[in-house]
Design a protein around this motif. Structure first.
Motif, PDB file in Angstrom:
ATOM      1  N   ASP A  66       0.854  -1.186   0.000  1.00  0.00           N
ATOM      2  CA  ASP A  66       0.000   0.000   0.000  1.00  0.00           C
ATOM      3  C   ASP A  66       0.895   1.243   0.000  1.00  0.00           C
ATOM      4  N   TYR A  67       0.895   1.959  -1.134  1.00  0.00           N
ATOM      5  CA  TYR A  67       1.693   3.175  -1.262  1.00  0.00           C
ATOM      6  C   TYR A  67       0.879   4.399  -0.857  1.00  0.00           C
ATOM      7  N   ASP A  68       1.539   5.373  -0.227  1.00  0.00           N
ATOM      8  CA  ASP A  68       0.887   6.610   0.218  1.00  0.00           C
ATOM      9  C   ASP A  68       0.386   7.451  -0.944  1.00  0.00           C
ATOM     10  N   TRP A  69       1.156   7.550  -1.989  1.00  0.00           N
ATOM     11  CA  TRP A  69       0.951   8.555  -3.022  1.00  0.00           C
ATOM     12  C   TRP A  69       0.105   8.109  -4.196  1.00  0.00           C
ATOM     13  N   ASP A  73      -2.383  -0.171  -5.383  1.00  0.00           N
ATOM     14  CA  ASP A  73      -1.366  -0.894  -4.629  1.00  0.00           C
ATOM     15  C   ASP A  73      -0.338  -1.486  -5.580  1.00  0.00           C
ATOM     16  N   THR A  88       9.101   4.964   4.919  1.00  0.00           N
ATOM     17  CA  THR A  88       7.765   5.037   5.518  1.00  0.00           C
ATOM     18  C   THR A  88       6.986   6.242   5.001  1.00  0.00           C
ATOM     19  N   SER A  89       7.663   7.192   4.392  1.00  0.00           N
ATOM     20  CA  SER A  89       6.930   8.310   3.791  1.00  0.00           C
ATOM     21  C   SER A  89       6.270   7.884   2.479  1.00  0.00           C
ATOM     22  N   ASP A  90       6.671   6.742   1.920  1.00  0.00           N
ATOM     23  CA  ASP A  90       6.092   6.223   0.679  1.00  0.00           C
ATOM     24  C   ASP A  90       5.167   5.027   0.888  1.00  0.00           C
ATOM     25  N   ASP A  92       2.620   2.610   3.329  1.00  0.00           N
ATOM     26  CA  ASP A  92       1.764   2.534   4.508  1.00  0.00           C
ATOM     27  C   ASP A  92       1.715   1.139   5.122  1.00  0.00           C
TER      28      ASP A  92
END
Length: 103
Positions: A66-69, A73, A88-90, A92
């Motif tokens: 699961d990607y943040d941006w 998926d 972790t910024s990319d 979830d």
């Protein structure tokens, strides 16, 4: 007789209290090489630890990531053991969805 029971009770309570102290952990509890299985994060990095005993050759875990941006998926094939997935910024989360084969 009553004093013996009280003394025995005090010994049992003291033994349990000592067993709960952090310094009295077993040797296995102090082993820093033991990691959680599955997805986990540090402050900056995302990892997946694929825990398996005696894995077949070239068989890994297929993950859904699961990607943040993005609303979509991603997918990854990881070997047994710890795999760095990214920042972790990319990322979830990631979870096991089946097996995969790597070369």
């Amino acid at each position: 007789m009553r004093q013996k029971l009280q003394a025995a009770g005090a010994v049992v309570c003291a033994t349990f209290a000592l067993a709960l102290l952090p310094g009295s952990a077993s040797a296995a509890g102090n082993d820093v090489s033991i990691q959680a299985c599955g997805y986990y994060e540090t402050q900056t990095d995302a990892y997946y630890n694929h825990c398996v005993n005696n894995p077949p050759p070239h068989v890994g875990a297929r993950l859904q990531v699961d990607y943040d941006w993005t609303p979509f998926d991603g997918y990854a094939c990881v070997r047994p053991g710890e795999t760095h997935l990214g920042s972790t910024s990319d990322i979830d989360n990631a979870w096991y969805i089946g097996t995969c084969y790597y070369g």
